[in-house]
Design a protein around this motif. Structure first.
Motif, PDB file in Angstrom:
ATOM      1  N   MET A   9       0.848  -1.202   0.000  1.00 59.53           N
ATOM      2  CA  MET A   9       0.000   0.000   0.000  1.00 59.53           C
ATOM      3  C   MET A   9       0.877   1.244   0.000  1.00 59.53           C
ATOM      4  SD  MET A   9      -3.344  -0.612   0.198  1.00 59.53           S
ATOM      5  CE  MET A   9      -4.548  -0.068   1.416  1.00 59.53           C
ATOM      6  N   SER A  10       0.552   2.171  -0.824  1.00 64.02           N
ATOM      7  CA  SER A  10       1.327   3.406  -0.866  1.00 64.02           C
ATOM      8  C   SER A  10       0.742   4.432   0.087  1.00 64.02           C
ATOM      9  CB  SER A  10       1.374   3.937  -2.293  1.00 64.02           C
ATOM     10  OG  SER A  10       0.078   3.979  -2.849  1.00 64.02           O
ATOM     11  N   ALA A  11       0.202   5.501  -0.433  1.00 60.43           N
ATOM     12  CA  ALA A  11      -0.303   6.569   0.426  1.00 60.43           C
ATOM     13  C   ALA A  11      -1.536   6.107   1.193  1.00 60.43           C
ATOM     14  CB  ALA A  11      -0.639   7.770  -0.431  1.00 60.43           C
ATOM     15  N   HIS A  12      -1.690   6.646   2.370  1.00 57.51           N
ATOM     16  CA  HIS A  12      -2.882   6.343   3.151  1.00 57.51           C
ATOM     17  C   HIS A  12      -4.015   7.255   2.701  1.00 57.51           C
ATOM     18  CE1 HIS A  12      -0.589   3.729   5.678  1.00 57.51           C
ATOM     19  NE2 HIS A  12       0.264   4.693   5.962  1.00 57.51           N
ATOM     20  N   GLU A  13      -5.211   6.778   2.917  1.00 53.48           N
ATOM     21  CA  GLU A  13      -6.392   7.499   2.423  1.00 53.48           C
ATOM     22  C   GLU A  13      -6.917   8.490   3.464  1.00 53.48           C
ATOM     23  OE1 GLU A  13      -7.441   7.028  -0.574  1.00 53.48           O
ATOM     24  OE2 GLU A  13      -9.524   7.677  -0.697  1.00 53.48           O
ATOM     25  N   PHE A  14      -6.934   8.068   4.711  1.00 51.35           N
ATOM     26  CA  PHE A  14      -7.556   8.896   5.754  1.00 51.35           C
ATOM     27  C   PHE A  14      -6.516   9.193   6.833  1.00 51.35           C
ATOM     28  CE2 PHE A  14     -10.633   5.767   4.120  1.00 51.35           C
ATOM     29  CZ  PHE A  14     -11.490   6.625   3.450  1.00 51.35           C
ATOM     30  N   THR A  15      -6.027  10.397   6.843  1.00 53.05           N
ATOM     31  CA  THR A  15      -4.973  10.733   7.801  1.00 53.05           C
ATOM     32  C   THR A  15      -5.275  12.049   8.508  1.00 53.05           C
ATOM     33  OG1 THR A  15      -3.716  11.885   6.092  1.00 53.05           O
ATOM     34  CG2 THR A  15      -3.166   9.571   6.460  1.00 53.05           C
ATOM     35  N   ILE A  16      -4.728  12.167   9.697  1.00 52.54           N
ATOM     36  CA  ILE A  16      -4.823  13.411  10.458  1.00 52.54           C
ATOM     37  C   ILE A  16      -3.414  13.745  10.919  1.00 52.54           C
ATOM     38  CG2 ILE A  16      -5.822  14.549  12.466  1.00 52.54           C
ATOM     39  CD1 ILE A  16      -7.791  12.127  12.627  1.00 52.54           C
ATOM     40  N   LYS A  17      -2.947  14.915  10.592  1.00 49.37           N
ATOM     41  CA  LYS A  17      -1.646  15.343  11.095  1.00 49.37           C
ATOM     42  C   LYS A  17      -1.862  16.032  12.446  1.00 49.37           C
ATOM     43  CE  LYS A  17       1.231  15.413   7.138  1.00 49.37           C
ATOM     44  NZ  LYS A  17       1.289  13.943   7.122  1.00 49.37           N
ATOM     45  N   THR A  18      -1.095  15.618  13.416  1.00 45.71           N
ATOM     46  CA  THR A  18      -1.304  16.196  14.750  1.00 45.71           C
ATOM     47  C   THR A  18      -0.988  17.686  14.762  1.00 45.71           C
ATOM     48  OG1 THR A  18       0.928  15.534  15.360  1.00 45.71           O
ATOM     49  CG2 THR A  18      -0.861  14.058  15.997  1.00 45.71           C
ATOM     50  N   THR A  19      -0.157  18.126  13.832  1.00 46.89           N
ATOM     51  CA  THR A  19       0.165  19.557  13.791  1.00 46.89           C
ATOM     52  C   THR A  19      -1.052  20.395  13.397  1.00 46.89           C
ATOM     53  OG1 THR A  19       0.987  19.167  11.549  1.00 46.89           O
ATOM     54  CG2 THR A  19       2.621  19.271  13.308  1.00 46.89           C
ATOM     55  N   GLU A  20      -2.075  19.762  12.821  1.00 49.53           N
ATOM     56  CA  GLU A  20      -3.288  20.495  12.432  1.00 49.53           C
ATOM     57  C   GLU A  20      -4.239  20.645  13.611  1.00 49.53           C
ATOM     58  OE1 GLU A  20      -5.024  17.838   9.609  1.00 49.53           O
ATOM     59  OE2 GLU A  20      -3.693  18.405   7.971  1.00 49.53           O
ATOM     60  N   LEU A  21      -3.950  19.945  14.693  1.00 54.39           N
ATOM     61  CA  LEU A  21      -4.945  19.830  15.759  1.00 54.39           C
ATOM     62  C   LEU A  21      -4.586  20.653  16.983  1.00 54.39           C
ATOM     63  CD1 LEU A  21      -5.491  15.974  15.756  1.00 54.39           C
ATOM     64  CD2 LEU A  21      -6.911  17.719  14.671  1.00 54.39           C
ATOM     65  N   ASP A  22      -5.620  21.055  17.692  1.00 54.62           N
ATOM     66  CA  ASP A  22      -5.429  21.551  19.042  1.00 54.62           C
ATOM     67  C   ASP A  22      -6.544  20.941  19.890  1.00 54.62           C
ATOM     68  OD1 ASP A  22      -7.757  22.987  18.551  1.00 54.62           O
ATOM     69  OD2 ASP A  22      -6.636  24.758  17.920  1.00 54.62           O
ATOM     70  N   ALA A  23      -6.607  21.314  21.136  1.00 55.57           N
ATOM     71  CA  ALA A  23      -7.587  20.684  22.028  1.00 55.57           C
ATOM     72  C   ALA A  23      -9.013  20.959  21.570  1.00 55.57           C
ATOM     73  CB  ALA A  23      -7.377  21.184  23.457  1.00 55.57           C
ATOM     74  N   GLY A  24      -9.212  22.064  20.874  1.00 50.41           N
ATOM     75  CA  GLY A  24     -10.554  22.408  20.405  1.00 50.41           C
ATOM     76  C   GLY A  24     -11.057  21.459  19.330  1.00 50.41           C
TER      77      GLY A  24
END
Ligand SMILES: [Zn+2]
Length: 186
Positions: free
Chosen positions: A1-16
């Motif tokens: 498998m190459s690229a993942h389809e569903f990802t979240i970068k933690t740098t995009e997130l905050d507690a909100g």
């Protein structure tokens, strides 16, 4: 498998937290389900969730919806099933879950209270496995085209009297069906 389809970068997130909504592409489903009897119907699914940070952990709440096509357990005709799953998962950095010995223990921990804790690499949460697993778990153990599906019509020349009881699944198939419901391990 190459690229993942569903990802979240933690740098995009905050507690909100942050809301995400992604189509589940038909082609992705086809690839993710290729070892299973289920197939996409040709209609995209939808993953909608909210992700937020809690320390180094990432909390994900959301829903997964998709239509899948599986064979009817009695007549083998295609049945379209609408799968809906509510998910609530805590992703923890991989190093924190390495306490568990890496043998069959992993299988065991899925059954206990840690069921909704999954590891991630500390930077990017990958939801692909979760989405695939939830789609499969959302399928009925014994999919039926209708509750009163009569099953396969007997072969010509075979008298109706000799036809097996069609209201129930052949008990000899039960272990197979149970096996089918489990995630393939090997
Ligand atoms: Zn049927």
């Amino acid at each position: 498998m190459s690229a993942h389809e569903f990802t979240i970068k933690t740098t995009e997130l905050d507690a909100g937290g942050k809301d995400y909504s992604h189509a589940i592409r038909v082609a992705w489903m086809r690839g993710a389900l290729e070892d299973h009897e289920a197939n996409p119907t040709g209609t995209e699914g939808r993953v909608a969730f909210r992700a937020s940070k809690s320390g180094h952990d990432v909390v994900v709440h959301g829903t997964i919806d998709a239509a899948l096509r599986v064979p009817c357990a009695r007549c083998l005709e295609d049945v379209d099933i609408d799968v809906h799953a509510d998910v609530s998962v805590l992703y923890v950095p991989g190093s924190k879950v390495k306490d568990t010995p890496k043998d069959a223990e992993v299988e065991y921990t899925l059954e206990d209270a840690e069921a909704d804790t999954l590891p991630y690499d500390g930077e990017t949460v990958v939801l692909d496995d979760l989405v695939r697993d939830e789609l499969l778990l959302g399928l009925p153990m014994i999919p039926l085209c209708s509750d009163d599906c009569p099953g396969m019509s007997p072969a010509p020349g075979v008298g109706a009297m000799s036809a097996p009881e069609t209201r129930d699944i052949d008990p000899r198939l039960a272990p197979l069906l149970a096996f089918q419901g489990k995630t393939t391990k090997i």
